[in-house]
Design a protein around this motif. Structure first.
Motif, PDB file in Angstrom:
ATOM      1  N   MET A  40      48.725  31.594  56.872  1.00  0.00           N
ATOM      2  CA  MET A  40      47.912  32.551  57.605  1.00  0.00           C
ATOM      3  C   MET A  40      46.440  32.244  57.388  1.00  0.00           C
ATOM      4  SD  MET A  40      49.983  36.147  57.138  1.00  0.00           S
ATOM      5  CE  MET A  40      50.400  35.904  55.410  1.00  0.00           C
ATOM      6  N   LYS A  41      45.672  32.364  58.439  1.00  0.00           N
ATOM      7  CA  LYS A  41      44.255  32.034  58.393  1.00  0.00           C
ATOM      8  C   LYS A  41      43.435  33.274  58.044  1.00  0.00           C
ATOM      9  CE  LYS A  41      44.838  28.455  61.908  1.00  0.00           C
ATOM     10  NZ  LYS A  41      44.469  28.007  63.279  1.00  0.00           N
ATOM     11  N   ALA A  42      42.405  33.058  57.208  1.00  0.00           N
ATOM     12  CA  ALA A  42      41.580  34.167  56.742  1.00  0.00           C
ATOM     13  C   ALA A  42      40.097  33.849  56.904  1.00  0.00           C
ATOM     14  CB  ALA A  42      41.882  34.479  55.278  1.00  0.00           C
ATOM     15  N   GLU A  95      34.453  34.034  44.509  1.00  0.00           N
ATOM     16  CA  GLU A  95      35.480  34.598  43.639  1.00  0.00           C
ATOM     17  C   GLU A  95      36.735  34.944  44.435  1.00  0.00           C
ATOM     18  OE1 GLU A  95      37.490  36.194  40.288  1.00  0.00           O
ATOM     19  OE2 GLU A  95      35.944  34.664  40.618  1.00  0.00           O
ATOM     20  N   LEU A  96      36.546  35.513  45.624  1.00  0.00           N
ATOM     21  CA  LEU A  96      37.709  35.842  46.453  1.00  0.00           C
ATOM     22  C   LEU A  96      38.435  34.571  46.894  1.00  0.00           C
ATOM     23  CD1 LEU A  96      39.523  37.811  47.891  1.00  0.00           C
ATOM     24  CD2 LEU A  96      37.833  37.991  49.724  1.00  0.00           C
ATOM     25  N   LYS A  97      37.689  33.553  47.253  1.00  0.00           N
ATOM     26  CA  LYS A  97      38.327  32.268  47.620  1.00  0.00           C
ATOM     27  C   LYS A  97      39.126  31.713  46.447  1.00  0.00           C
ATOM     28  CE  LYS A  97      34.837  29.887  49.111  1.00  0.00           C
ATOM     29  NZ  LYS A  97      34.088  28.716  49.642  1.00  0.00           N
ATOM     30  N   ARG A  98      38.573  31.825  45.255  1.00  0.00           N
ATOM     31  CA  ARG A  98      39.276  31.325  44.073  1.00  0.00           C
ATOM     32  C   ARG A  98      40.579  32.088  43.865  1.00  0.00           C
ATOM     33  NH1 ARG A  98      40.226  32.471  39.007  1.00  0.00           N
ATOM     34  NH2 ARG A  98      39.116  34.460  39.098  1.00  0.00           N
ATOM     35  N   ASN A 124      45.681  31.269  44.802  1.00  0.00           N
ATOM     36  CA  ASN A 124      46.992  31.573  44.233  1.00  0.00           C
ATOM     37  C   ASN A 124      48.033  31.849  45.320  1.00  0.00           C
ATOM     38  OD1 ASN A 124      46.613  31.977  41.085  1.00  0.00           O
ATOM     39  ND2 ASN A 124      44.821  32.905  42.070  1.00  0.00           N
ATOM     40  N   PHE A 125      47.587  31.879  46.571  1.00  0.00           N
ATOM     41  CA  PHE A 125      48.488  32.147  47.695  1.00  0.00           C
ATOM     42  C   PHE A 125      48.374  30.985  48.680  1.00  0.00           C
ATOM     43  CE2 PHE A 125      46.693  36.004  45.925  1.00  0.00           C
ATOM     44  CZ  PHE A 125      47.820  36.714  45.560  1.00  0.00           C
ATOM     45  N   PRO A 126      49.170  29.941  48.491  1.00  0.00           N
ATOM     46  CA  PRO A 126      49.021  28.716  49.280  1.00  0.00           C
ATOM     47  C   PRO A 126      49.186  28.918  50.783  1.00  0.00           C
ATOM     48  CG  PRO A 126      50.739  28.465  47.597  1.00  0.00           C
ATOM     49  CD  PRO A 126      50.237  29.863  47.511  1.00  0.00           C
ATOM     50  N   HIS A 127      49.853  29.996  51.180  1.00  0.00           N
ATOM     51  CA  HIS A 127      50.072  30.229  52.608  1.00  0.00           C
ATOM     52  C   HIS A 127      48.872  30.938  53.251  1.00  0.00           C
ATOM     53  CE1 HIS A 127      51.412  33.666  50.315  1.00  0.00           C
ATOM     54  NE2 HIS A 127      51.415  34.427  51.386  1.00  0.00           N
ATOM     55  N   GLU A 147      41.047  42.244  41.236  1.00  0.00           N
ATOM     56  CA  GLU A 147      42.018  41.712  40.290  1.00  0.00           C
ATOM     57  C   GLU A 147      43.139  41.019  41.053  1.00  0.00           C
ATOM     58  OE1 GLU A 147      43.317  44.997  37.990  1.00  0.00           O
ATOM     59  OE2 GLU A 147      41.416  45.225  36.903  1.00  0.00           O
ATOM     60  N   LEU A 148      43.687  39.976  40.459  1.00  0.00           N
ATOM     61  CA  LEU A 148      44.714  39.180  41.127  1.00  0.00           C
ATOM     62  C   LEU A 148      45.930  40.033  41.486  1.00  0.00           C
ATOM     63  CD1 LEU A 148      45.735  36.462  42.130  1.00  0.00           C
ATOM     64  CD2 LEU A 148      46.555  35.986  39.805  1.00  0.00           C
ATOM     65  N   ALA A 149      46.343  40.924  40.594  1.00  0.00           N
ATOM     66  CA  ALA A 149      47.520  41.753  40.860  1.00  0.00           C
ATOM     67  C   ALA A 149      47.275  42.662  42.066  1.00  0.00           C
ATOM     68  CB  ALA A 149      47.862  42.584  39.630  1.00  0.00           C
ATOM     69  N   ARG A 150      46.061  43.218  42.155  1.00  0.00           N
ATOM     70  CA  ARG A 150      45.756  44.103  43.286  1.00  0.00           C
ATOM     71  C   ARG A 150      45.677  43.310  44.583  1.00  0.00           C
ATOM     72  NH1 ARG A 150      45.892  46.562  46.897  1.00  0.00           N
ATOM     73  NH2 ARG A 150      44.770  48.427  47.595  1.00  0.00           N
ATOM     74  N   LEU A 151      45.102  42.121  44.531  1.00  0.00           N
ATOM     75  CA  LEU A 151      45.045  41.273  45.720  1.00  0.00           C
ATOM     76  C   LEU A 151      46.442  40.877  46.167  1.00  0.00           C
ATOM     77  CD1 LEU A 151      43.312  39.728  47.771  1.00  0.00           C
ATOM     78  CD2 LEU A 151      43.235  37.823  46.143  1.00  0.00           C
ATOM     79  N   SER A 152      47.330  40.641  45.215  1.00  0.00           N
ATOM     80  CA  SER A 152      48.716  40.286  45.545  1.00  0.00           C
ATOM     81  C   SER A 152      49.388  41.402  46.337  1.00  0.00           C
ATOM     82  CB  SER A 152      49.488  40.002  44.259  1.00  0.00           C
ATOM     83  OG  SER A 152      50.822  39.668  44.546  1.00  0.00           O
TER      84      SER A 152
END
Length: 242
Positions: free
Chosen positions: A1-3, A15-18, A22-25, A102-107
């Motif tokens: 998916m494109k963002a 930071e958001l790009k980094r 963690n989400f290759p798709h 946080e990574l968990a919240r972004l997930s």
């Protein structure tokens, strides 16, 4: 998916790009430091998701959304301020994530995005019967129920994940997105005026020129005034012209 990431702070974008690595798709295809830059690239690139800051120089994220009339993907707000959460869902945002992210919240947000994409694929793969003005629909809001013919519905208004139906003196909420409802309604009777409203063409009482090349219609019955966006005004004129 494109963002696409829209944020006036370069460090916040990085930071958001980094984190999104963690989400290759999820592929970040562009960035913008303000809403003017976002407007210039959004229509061309047409991403699946827009990560949008709220407080930025020029228009805020909310002001831009309310005025934007072009292609709009799913929107995930990213902000350091928690007081805008309710308004974010009123404009039909998919999620609202507080900084520092946080990574968990972004997930959690990415999971919501994936579920929405799956729902859209299923919806497009399953043909729905188009409902005409003479068809009747069952509506339940809390403990109240109606069996109403669609030609009595003069207006549909998006309220986040719900749609408010206006008929007679009633305004019940139904758990359905405005986009999903639009796919079921006869386009010869029901017209998408803007991102938040679908109007019944048979209830138009008055049409007036409005700002930025748009139109404003007044509906008979309760006299609701609905703006037809500039883009939709072109379709509106083509649809109703000889």
């Amino acid at each position: 998916m494109k963002a696409i990431i829209v944020d006036d702070e370069r460090l916040a974008r990085n930071e958001l790009k980094r984190l999104l690595e963690n989400f290759p798709h999820i592929e970040v295809i562009a960035e913008a430091s303000n809403t003017d830059e976002a407007s210039a690239i959004l229509e061309t690139l047409q991403p699946d998701v827009l990560f949008l800051d709220i407080q930025m120089p020029g228009k805020t994220g909310f002001e831009w959304l309310e005025s934007w009339d072009g292609f709009l993907p799913e929107v995930i707000f990213t902000t350091a301020f928690d007081e805008y959460a309710l308004k974010a869902f009123e404009v039909n945002a998919l999620d609202y994530v507080l900084k520092p992210i946080e990574l968990a919240r972004l997930s959690e947000s990415i999971q919501k995005l994936e579920k929405r994409q799956i729902q859209q694929v299923r919806t497009s793969a399953t043909p729905n019967h188009v409902l005409g003005a003479q068809d009747q629909i069952f509506v339940k809001d809390g403990e109240r129920c109606w069996f109403v013919r669609l030609d009595r519905v003069r207006l549909c208004e998006s309220m986040g994940n719900y749609v408010r139906l206006f008929f007679d003196d009633q305004k019940p909420l139904v758990l359905k997105s405005l986009n999903a409802l639009e796919e079921r309604l006869d386009p010869k009777v029901f017209f998408r005026a803007n991102r938040k409203h679908i109007i019944n063409l048979n209830y138009i009482d008055k049409i007036e020129p409005w700002f930025s090349g748009g139109l404003q219609v007044t509906l008979s019955g309760k006299g609701e005034k609905i703006e037809i966006s500039r883009r939709q005004s072109i379709r509106f004129k083509e649809l109703l012209s000889l």
